[in-house]
Scaffold this motif. Structure first.
Motif, PDB file in Angstrom:
ATOM      1  N   PRO A 189      47.088 -15.399  29.281  1.00  0.00           N
ATOM      2  CA  PRO A 189      45.556 -15.324  29.286  1.00  0.00           C
ATOM      3  C   PRO A 189      45.327 -14.206  28.330  1.00  0.00           C
ATOM      4  O   PRO A 189      46.022 -13.102  28.442  1.00  0.00           O
ATOM      5  CB  PRO A 189      45.081 -15.181  30.801  1.00  0.00           C
ATOM      6  N   PHE A 190      44.129 -14.459  27.768  1.00  0.00           N
ATOM      7  CA  PHE A 190      43.635 -13.124  26.833  1.00  0.00           C
ATOM      8  C   PHE A 190      41.858 -13.188  26.866  1.00  0.00           C
ATOM      9  O   PHE A 190      41.516 -14.419  27.040  1.00  0.00           O
ATOM     10  CB  PHE A 190      43.946 -13.328  25.435  1.00  0.00           C
ATOM     11  N   VAL A 191      41.498 -12.057  26.805  1.00  0.00           N
ATOM     12  CA  VAL A 191      40.030 -12.024  26.766  1.00  0.00           C
ATOM     13  C   VAL A 191      39.582 -11.528  25.506  1.00  0.00           C
ATOM     14  O   VAL A 191      38.788 -11.665  25.006  1.00  0.00           O
ATOM     15  CB  VAL A 191      39.434 -11.342  28.010  1.00  0.00           C
ATOM     16  N   THR A 192      40.268 -10.394  25.133  1.00  0.00           N
ATOM     17  CA  THR A 192      39.941  -9.514  23.810  1.00  0.00           C
ATOM     18  C   THR A 192      40.699 -10.072  22.611  1.00  0.00           C
ATOM     19  O   THR A 192      41.892 -10.866  23.021  1.00  0.00           O
ATOM     20  CB  THR A 192      40.341  -8.340  23.911  1.00  0.00           C
ATOM     21  N   LEU A 193      40.441  -9.759  21.401  1.00  0.00           N
ATOM     22  CA  LEU A 193      41.281 -10.135  20.284  1.00  0.00           C
ATOM     23  C   LEU A 193      42.843  -9.331  20.295  1.00  0.00           C
ATOM     24  O   LEU A 193      43.513 -10.054  19.997  1.00  0.00           O
ATOM     25  CB  LEU A 193      40.435  -9.486  18.910  1.00  0.00           C
ATOM     26  N   ALA A 194      42.588  -8.212  20.922  1.00  0.00           N
ATOM     27  CA  ALA A 194      43.938  -7.537  21.194  1.00  0.00           C
ATOM     28  C   ALA A 194      44.994  -8.105  21.991  1.00  0.00           C
ATOM     29  O   ALA A 194      46.028  -8.413  21.652  1.00  0.00           O
ATOM     30  CB  ALA A 194      43.766  -6.133  21.421  1.00  0.00           C
ATOM     31  N   ASP A 195      44.293  -8.754  22.981  1.00  0.00           N
ATOM     32  CA  ASP A 195      45.023  -9.665  24.132  1.00  0.00           C
ATOM     33  C   ASP A 195      45.430 -11.086  23.478  1.00  0.00           C
ATOM     34  O   ASP A 195      46.781 -11.193  23.641  1.00  0.00           O
ATOM     35  CB  ASP A 195      44.145  -9.797  25.264  1.00  0.00           C
ATOM     36  N   PHE A 196      44.563 -11.521  22.678  1.00  0.00           N
ATOM     37  CA  PHE A 196      45.007 -12.575  21.873  1.00  0.00           C
ATOM     38  C   PHE A 196      46.176 -12.276  20.976  1.00  0.00           C
ATOM     39  O   PHE A 196      47.059 -13.182  20.890  1.00  0.00           O
ATOM     40  CB  PHE A 196      43.773 -13.298  21.260  1.00  0.00           C
TER      41      PHE A 196
END
Length: 189
Positions: A71-78
Motif C-alpha cells: 500500500p502507498f499514500v505518498t509519492l515516496a511510498d509509491f
C-alpha cells in the motif's frame, strides 16, 4: 492442519504457474495443463475459452500471489513500492514476463480498473488536489505504465538492465512527468 478447498479455476492457474517454471507460456498446452491439474482438457476450455483468457487470468493471479503491490499514500511510498515490485520481477522473471505480455493484449475480462490505478488516483487526490481532471488522468496513466511489468520487461530485454537500473529509470521517468505539472499542484512530494 486442514487445507482449504481450491476451486477449479484457481487450481488451473496455480498449475499453469508451476509449469511456467519449466516452460514458456506458449509451450504450455491445454492438454499438459489438464494433466497437471488432473482434470479434462474440456474443463479448462470451459474456464478459459481462449489462450488470451488464460493469459489474462494467469497474469491477474500471478500479480496477486507473487507481486502484491505494498500500500502507498505518498509519492515516496509509491516509488518505494514500485522499487520493491521491480526487485520481485527480477527474482521471478518468468512470472513477470507473463504479466508484461498480458498487459499488451486486448482486455478479455470485464475488469474494473486495477488496484494500482485506483491507488495512484487516490494518491493524486491527496498529493495534488488542484490537479485538473485531464492532467490527473494523464499523470495516472503515465505512472501506471512506468510501474508496470511491461516497462520492466522492455528495459530488461531491450537494454539488459537489472532491477536497480530499472528503478533509476523509473525515478527519472516519474520525475519528468511530474516536472511538467504546475508547481502549486503538489501538496507534498
Amino acid at each position: 492442519m486442514k487445507q482449504e478447498p481450491v476451486d477449479t479455476a484457481t487450481a488451473i492457474l496455480a498449475s499453469a504457474a508451476v509449469l511456467l517454471r519449466q516452460h514458456t507460456f506458449d509451450d504450455i498446452s491445454y492438454r499438459a495443463l489438464a494433466d497437471e491439474v488432473g482434470i479434462s482438457e474440456r474443463t479448462i476450455y470451459r474456464q478459459y475459452p481462449t489462450r488470451a483468457h488464460l493469459l489474462a487470468a494467469l497474469s491477474n493471479w500471478i500479480e496477486q500471489a507473487h507481486f502484491p503491490l505494498p500500500p502507498f499514500v505518498t509519492l515516496a511510498d509509491f516509488r518505494a513500492a514500485v522499487h520493491e515490485r521491480f526487485r520481485a520481477f527480477d527474482a521471478s522473471p518468468a512470472y513477470a514476463y507473463v504479466s508484461a505480455r498480458a498487459s499488451a493484449i486486448s482486455p478479455t475480462l470485464d475488469a474494473e480498473p486495477a488496484y494500482i490505478t485506483r491507488a495512484i488516483k487516490a494518491m493524486l487526490d491527496v498529493a495534488a488536489p488542484t490537479l485538473n481532471r485531464r492532467d490527473r488522468q494523464r499523470v495516472a496513466a503515465s505512472l501506471r505504465y512506468f510501474s508496470s511489468a511491461m516497462f520492466w520487461a522492455r528495459l530488461r530485454t531491450g537494454f539488459d538492465l537489472d532491477a536497480d537500473e530499472i528503478c533509476d529509470a523509473f525515478d527519472r521517468a516519474v520525475g519528468t512527468v511530474l516536472a511538467r505539472l504546475p508547481d502549486p499542484t503538489w501538496a507534498e512530494l
